[in-house]
Design a protein around this motif. Structure first.
Motif, PDB file in Angstrom:
ATOM      1  N   ILE A   1       0.637  -1.313  -0.132  1.00 23.28           N
ATOM      2  CA  ILE A   1       0.010   0.143  -0.114  1.00 23.28           C
ATOM      3  C   ILE A   1       0.819   1.370   0.003  1.00 23.28           C
ATOM      4  N   ASP A   2       1.880   1.229   0.847  1.00 28.76           N
ATOM      5  CA  ASP A   2       3.056   2.487   0.917  1.00 28.76           C
ATOM      6  C   ASP A   2       3.567   2.511  -0.553  1.00 28.76           C
ATOM      7  N   ARG A   3       3.935   1.391  -1.280  1.00 26.34           N
ATOM      8  CA  ARG A   3       4.365   1.541  -2.734  1.00 26.34           C
ATOM      9  C   ARG A   3       3.471   2.150  -3.701  1.00 26.34           C
ATOM     10  N   LEU A   4       2.225   1.503  -3.418  1.00 31.10           N
ATOM     11  CA  LEU A   4       1.256   1.998  -4.363  1.00 31.10           C
ATOM     12  C   LEU A   4       1.030   3.758  -4.193  1.00 31.10           C
ATOM     13  N   LYS A   5       0.989   4.071  -2.947  1.00 34.77           N
ATOM     14  CA  LYS A   5       1.004   5.769  -2.676  1.00 34.77           C
ATOM     15  C   LYS A   5       1.981   6.577  -3.429  1.00 34.77           C
ATOM     16  N   ARG A   6       3.472   6.007  -3.447  1.00 44.47           N
ATOM     17  CA  ARG A   6       4.511   6.602  -3.912  1.00 44.47           C
ATOM     18  C   ARG A   6       4.134   6.678  -5.508  1.00 44.47           C
ATOM     19  N   TYR A   7       3.901   5.332  -6.144  1.00 34.81           N
ATOM     20  CA  TYR A   7       3.564   5.389  -7.519  1.00 34.81           C
ATOM     21  C   TYR A   7       2.242   6.258  -8.186  1.00 34.81           C
ATOM     22  N   TYR A   8       1.388   6.286  -7.278  1.00 31.74           N
ATOM     23  CA  TYR A   8       0.125   7.019  -7.872  1.00 31.74           C
ATOM     24  C   TYR A   8       0.397   8.448  -7.846  1.00 31.74           C
ATOM     25  N   GLY A   9       1.502   9.059  -7.216  1.00 27.30           N
ATOM     26  CA  GLY A   9       1.569  10.372  -7.467  1.00 27.30           C
ATOM     27  C   GLY A   9       2.548  10.723  -8.885  1.00 27.30           C
ATOM     28  N   CYS A  10       2.602   9.837  -9.615  1.00 24.39           N
ATOM     29  CA  CYS A  10       3.511  10.148 -10.839  1.00 24.39           C
ATOM     30  C   CYS A  10       2.847  10.701 -12.143  1.00 24.39           C
TER      31      CYS A  10
END
Length: 502
Positions: free
Chosen positions: A424-433
């Motif tokens: 879930i933390d990894r997805l948060k980082r990628y979602y902001g791209c």
């Protein structure tokens, strides 16, 4: 503490180049310091499977399709099974990728994070922001570096460029420059007696008269970004105003035909010599034939070749672009704008300074030895590994203590050693791209995670044999490490030792 490290890049020997040399030299010095290092790259002609190089460095040549300038075709997921097998087999703890244009590097970082491994990325180049190719490259770089533990750049200019391109926190980017094995780039000596090695004799001042011929050396890939068009335009003008000057050019590329046509058109066959491609261990032998090194590059993150030239005792004429001004002190170089007129002016200034004996080039080698060391690069890289693995505290790694309010450092900021492996933390980082790119990147991460789960079930770790480690030698001190373990670039030990894996 020793680490098990995998260096991953599309660019490695037998192809010559700055990135290739950087990976090899850094790996051998890390091995000298007690770490285990392997290389993962693609297969080259006549070089497949598993090979051992000097110092027990193991290289995995993955049989992937190469599409352009030794870059493999991007598949995103097909690399995962073999990458996982190699990582588990070698018990890798840190994956270190190199070069923005390396597909294997970016895929390895994605898969390594999915497997719960720490990751580092080293950027060796500069890119723009306006053209279509740069926009696409920068978006892919942002995808790869959204979930990396730390980034290393080879110059401060490169750091600024990478931070802007990938929208990174500057605190998670370190600057560690390239280096050279100065012992492999000694200048010629003038007074070596019969039977005495020239390497044991100190270089003497070279006094040039007005009638002595000055040779200008160029060693470069003949591509547009290396300033080959500027070289082609400047050579006739320089030779027209400097009667006792000749050019010695080594390298290959798509611009070679334009260079040959310029020589034919201006009838300069007796004053411009083309050597074609040369091996890295032959570079020194070419450089010591000249007095000036000419480097008309349009973009450069560091420029290792100008350090090699200065180490050989050459006066450097180069463009003031990228990270080049950071590389050598001003008394070793004459800078020019990346323009034809200014390059001609700078070259004339360098020739005049040499003829007037105002430049003490015989001292350059000792000065380069003091400025650059691969052992120092390895120590600084080792410190990055300590930061991301938790061996160093935040205060030790950054030099100050952050505010402990629970919000100063979080998973999205990329503080070394804090990047969360939770999906879930990894997805948060990628979602902001990006509005659309963020969703696409999240989809890639989810598919990558599902593929990882599938492999864990149907190709369990217990079925993968652990590779035997190369016998470790006693740790070398810094001085001995600089003098040894640098086979590439030496004729004596530059040949690769290839042997099948047992």
């Amino acid at each position: 503490m020793p680490y098990n490290i995998a260096m991953v890049s599309d660019f490695f020997f037998p192809q010559p180049g700055g990135v290739e040399s950087h990976i090899y030299q850094l790996s051998t010095k890390l091995i000298d310091r007690g770490h285990k290092v392997i290389i993962i790259t693609h297969a080259y002609a006549g070089r497949t499977g598993v090979r051992y190089l000097t110092n027990g460095l193991k290289v995995y040549h993955v049989p992937f399709l190469v599409i352009y300038r030794e870059t493999t075709f991007p598949t995103v997921f097909s690399f995962f099974p073999i990458f996982r097998n190699i990582v588990l087999r070698e018990q890798i703890e840190i994956v270190h990728g190199h070069a923005s244009l390396s597909n294997l590097c970016h895929e390895a970082i994605l898969h390594a994070r999915t497997m719960g491994l720490r990751t580092v990325f080293t950027d060796h180049s500069l890119f723009g922001f306006a053209d279509a190719a740069s926009i696409l490259t920068n978006k892919l770089l942002k995808f790869a570096l959204s979930d990396v533990d730390h980034v290393i750049c080879v110059s401060h200019t490169c750091k600024e460029n990478t931070v802007l391109r990938a929208s990174l926190d500057p605190l998670m980017v370190s600057v560690i420059p390239n280096a050279v094995v100065a012992e492999n780039f000694r200048p010629l000596t003038q007074h070596a007696s019969d039977g005495e090695s020239s390497a044991l004799v100190s270089p003497q001042p070279r006094n040039l008269s007005r009638n002595d011929t000055i040779t200008i050396v160029v060693i470069s890939r003949l591509f547009y970004n290396k300033g080959t068009d500027l070289l082609i335009a400047a050579i006739p003008r320089i030779l027209a105003t400097q009667p006792n000057v000749r050019f010695l050019i080594a390298g290959s590329g798509p611009k070679a035909i334009d260079l040959e046509q310029m020589i034919e058109r201006n009838v300069l066959q007796d004053r411009v010599e083309l050597l074609g491609p040369v091996r890295h261990e032959e570079v020194r032998d070419v450089m010591v034939k000249g007095q000036i090194y000419f480097h008309p590059s349009l973009t450069e993150a560091f420029g290792t070749v100008i350090v090699e030239a200065a180490s050989c005792g050459l006066y450097v004429v180069c463009t003031r672009v990228g990270g080049i001004p950071e590389v050598l002190p001003e008394h070793m170089t004459v800078f020019a704008k990346p323009e034809e007129d200014d390059l001609v002016r700078a070259t004339g200034q360098a020739i005049a300074a040499l003829r007037a004996n105002k430049v003490r080039t015989e001292r350059f080698h000792e000065q380069v030895c003091m400025m650059y060391s691969w052992t120092d690069v390895a120590k600084r890289t080792e410190r990055v590994y300590g930061g991301i693995s938790g061996a160093l505290s935040e205060e030790e790694f950054y030099g100050y203590r952050g505010v402990d309010d629970g919000k100063s450092w979080n998973a999205t900021r990329g503080r070394a050693g804090v990047q969360s492996f939770a999906l879930i933390d990894r997805l948060k980082r990628y979602y902001g791209c990006g509005i659309w790119a963020g969703k696409l990147f999240c989809l890639c991460v989810v598919v990558d995670y599902l593929l990882f789960v599938f492999l864990e079930i149907f190709a369990p770790r217990t079925n993968i044999d652990i590779a035997r480690n190369w016998p470790k030698k006693p740790a070398l001190n810094a001085q001995a490490s600089d003098a040894g373990g640098s086979g590439i670039g030496r004729k004596r030990s530059g040949r690769h030792r290839d042997r099948p894996e047992g």
